[in-house]
Design an enzyme around this catalytic site. Sequence first.
Site, PDB file in Angstrom:
ATOM      1  N   ARG A 161       0.607  -1.231   0.054  1.00 43.81           N
ATOM      2  CA  ARG A 161      -0.073   0.059   0.131  1.00 43.81           C
ATOM      3  C   ARG A 161       0.855   1.336  -0.041  1.00 43.81           C
ATOM      4  O   ARG A 161       1.545   1.425   0.672  1.00 43.81           O
ATOM      5  CB  ARG A 161      -0.978  -0.139   1.319  1.00 43.81           C
ATOM      6  CG  ARG A 161      -1.833   1.383   1.275  1.00 43.81           C
ATOM      7  CD  ARG A 161      -2.911   0.783   2.408  1.00 43.81           C
ATOM      8  NE  ARG A 161      -3.842   1.906   2.664  1.00 43.81           N
ATOM      9  CZ  ARG A 161      -3.924   3.226   3.221  1.00 43.81           C
ATOM     10  NH1 ARG A 161      -2.497   3.553   3.812  1.00 43.81           N
ATOM     11  NH2 ARG A 161      -4.779   4.021   3.318  1.00 43.81           N
ATOM     12  N   SER A 175     -12.465  -3.670   1.561  1.00 36.88           N
ATOM     13  CA  SER A 175     -12.458  -3.217   2.937  1.00 36.88           C
ATOM     14  C   SER A 175     -14.011  -3.019   3.190  1.00 36.88           C
ATOM     15  O   SER A 175     -14.656  -2.466   2.485  1.00 36.88           O
ATOM     16  CB  SER A 175     -11.854  -1.784   3.117  1.00 36.88           C
ATOM     17  OG  SER A 175     -10.416  -1.987   2.875  1.00 36.88           O
ATOM     18  N   LYS A 226      -6.226   5.259   8.830  1.00 37.47           N
ATOM     19  CA  LYS A 226      -7.479   5.670   8.257  1.00 37.47           C
ATOM     20  C   LYS A 226      -7.808   6.985   8.873  1.00 37.47           C
ATOM     21  O   LYS A 226      -8.684   6.994  10.037  1.00 37.47           O
ATOM     22  CB  LYS A 226      -8.482   4.496   8.576  1.00 37.47           C
ATOM     23  CG  LYS A 226      -8.030   3.287   7.704  1.00 37.47           C
ATOM     24  CD  LYS A 226      -8.307   3.281   6.266  1.00 37.47           C
ATOM     25  CE  LYS A 226      -7.931   2.120   5.744  1.00 37.47           C
ATOM     26  NZ  LYS A 226      -8.286   2.265   4.096  1.00 37.47           N
TER      27      LYS A 226
END
Length: 367
Positions: free
Chosen positions: A195, A264, A293
């Site tokens: 990521r 997700s 997040k």
Amino acid sequence: MKEAGCDDESTNGVVVMVEPYSQTEQIQHVIYRILDANLDRAREGLRIIEEWCRFGLNNAQLALECKHLRQEIANWHTAQMRAARDTLGDAGTELSHPQEEQRANIKSLLQANFGRVQEAMRVLEEYGKLTHPNMGKAFKQMRYRVYTLESTLLGYQRHQLLLRSRLYLVTSQSENLLSTVEAALKGGLTLLQYRDKIGDDTVRLEQAMKLRQLCHSYGALFIMNDRVDLALAVDADGVHLGQQDMPIAIARQLLGPQRLIGRSTTNSKEMQGAIADGADYIGVGPVYETPTKVGKAAVGVEYVSYAAKNSPIPWFAIGGIDPNNINEVIDAGAQRVAVVRSLMEAEQPTLVTQYFLSQLYRVKANA
């Protein structure tokens, strides 16, 4: 048979060049040798694949397909072809290549033998046309069956490894990216997601290639975050998609059935949607607040408990999970977890990986 260059009334005086019988016979003998060698090569390669399906995967269906293909190939192996065999006179018996001397892992072994079988079948398809009107067609059909078998086998292996994976590392920006990932792999990690929300595509592509090679050298799965195009470019094992990313159906069309797709989710509605859309696994969280997040509220262990009772596919609790709260997440029903900072920022990633796995292996995975 007329000799070459002789007139024949049946040809209205046209000179017809006819190959001497001995030369025709010699050519047929060579064709039989080619067919004999490639029939053996195809069957041998399939037997190697069959053994892994049988003993490595315990998959009777895949092993049976290999066996059926071997038997169908054997039906074309005539006495004339076997009689044409000349092992001592074969110039190719001494030929070799350094890559054939060893295999890095099971995947490379299987890929090499699938390639061997497919090449042999292509030869049989073409030269078979010179021998029997149906041989070319038969081996063309078998070759496509081998392509399907390869795709099915690779997809099956990926799904089996996904089912066995308990710990999922999602990378973050790090100057020690490769060394940290390798340390986790040494600790037993079998699932990695690359990521990178900051770097440009040139950097992402380069890093993804290195990480994929590293993961596969340890027998681990490599997943690309968000980017289906980069997943295809580096031959990743799959892609992980957020709620705002490409629809799963479109990603599946591009990736095919053999690669993994994760999604997700933050609530039951998103979970059920991902399952209905055909996700292979889902992320459940964020369980705790996390800077990964930003601005997204923690869902708490209640959603973890819901997933434990309602998800028929593998799922990973994610979000702020570390060695201090892992057991709380496990007690809520988690059998698999995904982590970022607790491994990427760990001083000893190998030991932290081993600790996570020791706790997760205390519970038996279901989905």
